[in-house]
Design an enzyme around this catalytic site. Structure first.
Site, PDB file in Angstrom:
ATOM      1  N   ASN A  19       0.867  -1.179   0.000  1.00 21.97           N
ATOM      2  CA  ASN A  19       0.000   0.000   0.000  1.00 21.97           C
ATOM      3  C   ASN A  19       0.904   1.229   0.000  1.00 21.97           C
ATOM      4  OD1 ASN A  19      -1.809   2.030   0.486  1.00 21.97           O
ATOM      5  ND2 ASN A  19      -2.383   1.351   2.547  1.00 21.97           N
ATOM      6  N   TRP A  20       0.956   1.878  -1.147  1.00 23.01           N
ATOM      7  CA  TRP A  20       1.878   3.020  -1.274  1.00 23.01           C
ATOM      8  C   TRP A  20       1.352   4.286  -0.613  1.00 23.01           C
ATOM      9  CZ3 TRP A  20       4.209   3.089  -6.938  1.00 23.01           C
ATOM     10  CH2 TRP A  20       4.901   1.882  -7.171  1.00 23.01           C
ATOM     11  N   LYS A  21       0.083   4.283  -0.229  1.00 22.82           N
ATOM     12  CA  LYS A  21      -0.535   5.456   0.409  1.00 22.82           C
ATOM     13  C   LYS A  21      -0.318   6.695  -0.478  1.00 22.82           C
ATOM     14  CE  LYS A  21       0.035   3.107   4.775  1.00 22.82           C
ATOM     15  NZ  LYS A  21       0.219   3.172   6.229  1.00 22.82           N
ATOM     16  N   HIS A 104      -9.215   1.066   5.264  1.00 21.59           N
ATOM     17  CA  HIS A 104      -7.917   1.306   5.914  1.00 21.59           C
ATOM     18  C   HIS A 104      -8.096   2.248   7.102  1.00 21.59           C
ATOM     19  CE1 HIS A 104      -3.791   2.449   6.620  1.00 21.59           C
ATOM     20  NE2 HIS A 104      -3.447   1.370   5.949  1.00 21.59           N
ATOM     21  N   GLU A 106      -6.452   4.650   8.098  1.00 15.08           N
ATOM     22  CA  GLU A 106      -6.244   6.076   7.787  1.00 15.08           C
ATOM     23  C   GLU A 106      -7.507   6.669   7.157  1.00 15.08           C
ATOM     24  OE1 GLU A 106      -2.617   5.435   5.607  1.00 15.08           O
ATOM     25  OE2 GLU A 106      -1.673   4.806   7.484  1.00 15.08           O
ATOM     26  N   GLU A 176      -4.896  -4.857  10.652  1.00 16.35           N
ATOM     27  CA  GLU A 176      -3.840  -3.870  10.833  1.00 16.35           C
ATOM     28  C   GLU A 176      -4.060  -3.143  12.159  1.00 16.35           C
ATOM     29  OE1 GLU A 176      -2.001  -2.680   6.777  1.00 16.35           O
ATOM     30  OE2 GLU A 176      -3.713  -1.386   7.140  1.00 16.35           O
ATOM     31  N   GLY A 182       3.121   2.204  10.743  1.00 16.45           N
ATOM     32  CA  GLY A 182       4.076   3.287  10.581  1.00 16.45           C
ATOM     33  C   GLY A 182       4.827   3.653  11.843  1.00 16.45           C
ATOM     34  N   SER A 222       4.034  -2.251  10.168  1.00 15.82           N
ATOM     35  CA  SER A 222       5.494  -2.311  10.340  1.00 15.82           C
ATOM     36  C   SER A 222       6.104  -3.660   9.956  1.00 15.82           C
ATOM     37  CB  SER A 222       5.884  -1.910  11.765  1.00 15.82           C
ATOM     38  OG  SER A 222       5.468  -0.570  12.026  1.00 15.82           O
ATOM     39  N   GLY A 243       3.212  -1.133   4.180  1.00 17.29           N
ATOM     40  CA  GLY A 243       3.240   0.299   3.911  1.00 17.29           C
ATOM     41  C   GLY A 243       4.648   0.745   3.558  1.00 17.29           C
ATOM     42  N   GLY A 244       5.350   1.310   4.527  1.00 15.90           N
ATOM     43  CA  GLY A 244       6.671   1.902   4.306  1.00 15.90           C
ATOM     44  C   GLY A 244       7.645   1.021   3.533  1.00 15.90           C
TER      45      GLY A 244
HETATM   46  P1  13P Z   1       3.477   0.296   7.608  1.00 12.55           P
HETATM   47  O1  13P Z   1       3.976  -0.995   6.986  1.00 12.55           O
HETATM   48  O2  13P Z   1       4.206   1.506   7.098  1.00 12.55           O
HETATM   49  O3  13P Z   1       3.396   0.194   9.089  1.00 12.55           O
HETATM   50  O4  13P Z   1       1.961   0.497   7.079  1.00 12.55           O
HETATM   51  C1  13P Z   1       1.079  -0.563   7.166  1.00 12.55           C
HETATM   52  C2  13P Z   1      -0.151  -0.187   6.434  1.00 12.55           C
HETATM   53  O5  13P Z   1      -0.882   0.701   6.840  1.00 12.55           O
HETATM   54  C3  13P Z   1      -0.458  -0.892   5.174  1.00 12.55           C
HETATM   55  O6  13P Z   1      -1.742  -0.622   4.733  1.00 12.55           O
END
Ligand code: 13P
Length: 262
Positions: A19-21, A104, A106, A176, A182, A222, A243-244
């Protein structure tokens, strides 16, 4: 306790999705895709990436003949109309996108997406034959107060439990925990397994063992090359939503390839 053969028996798909956000403009998207294409793709897992809306078409074209699927990070529930700034399932499908991430944390936290709204989005995606990666997870306060299971159960029930059995062919779940997104803090393999088993039991209680055992449940929060194998080796963890670490091709494929060594 480990059940090394459970995946073979249940035939659940193993999935690693990035997920590149809200990261990467067009040039950065193209550069990262070019790096991804250089990585050896011999994994057992299905691989997906979710770039921003503006870069979906270009990403889809660039990955057309590869085994990396391009998926969307969100969509609106309506077919079309006066919803300024929104994108519909049909629009996504018109550029080849077949899978969408919904729910998600967020989106829930910053854009006010409620369980009720998510139920509508789920219905719209399924009505358009799209596959859904449905996300949910508790906040730190829920975990500390011991309410994490009831929060997760409620999120799943409110958005999904009006569905027919057959809908679960098109649903991937992603647990999640908000406190692990993050933050560099990951759920321990035991915490992940315990929650994933609880999620599967919640599904089994409503839809039966067969449905519960056929649904892939991903962990997100993470996940890094250093911890992926340990997290993925749990019997009820069928992959990851990253994510990251998905913003770097080498790290992302190190996570994807963690499945090969299980
Ligand atoms: P991180 O891997 O950066 O913690 O993010 C997880 C995430 O929200 C994937 O959707």
């Amino acid at each position: 306790m480990r059940f090394p053969f459970s995946r073979e028996i249940n035939m659940r798909t193993q999935i690693v999705a990035g997920n590149w956000k809200m990261n990467n403009d067009l040039a950065q998207t193209q550069a990262l895709i070019s790096d991804l294409k250089k990585q050896v793709q011999t994994s057992n897992a299905e691989v997906m990436i979710a770039p921003a809306f503006t870069n979906l078409y270009s990403a889809f074209e660039a990955l057309r003949h590869t085994n990396i699927e391009v998926v969307a990070q969100n969509m609106h529930f309506a077919e079309s109309g006066a919803y300024t700034g929104e994108v519909s399932a049909k629009m996504l499908q018109s550029i080849g996108i077949k899978t969408v991430i919904l729910g998600h944390s967020e989106r829930r936290a910053y854009f006010g997406e409620t369980d009720e709204l998510l139920a509508k989005k789920v219905d719209a995606a399924l009505a358009n034959n799209m596959r859904i990666i449905f996300c949910f997870g508790e906040e730190l306060a829920d975990r500390k107060s011991g309410n994490h299971e009831s929060v997760v159960e409620s999120q799943i029930k409110k958005a999904l439990f009006h569905l027919e059995y057959s809908a679960f062919n098109n649903i991937i779940l992603a647990y999640e925990p908000v406190w692990a997104i993050g933050t560099g803090e990951t759920a321990s393999p035991e915490q992940a397994q315990e929650m994933h088993a609880f999620i599967r039991k919640t599904l089994a209680d409503k839809y039966g063992e067969e449905v519960a055992n056929s649904v892939s449940i991903l962990y997100g929060g993470s996940v890094k090359p250093a911890n992926a194998k340990e997290i993925f080796s749990n019997p009820d963890v069928d992959g990851g939503l990253i994510g990251g670490a998905a913003l770097n091709a080498e790290d992302f494929f190190a996570i994807v390839n963690a499945f090969n060594r299980i």
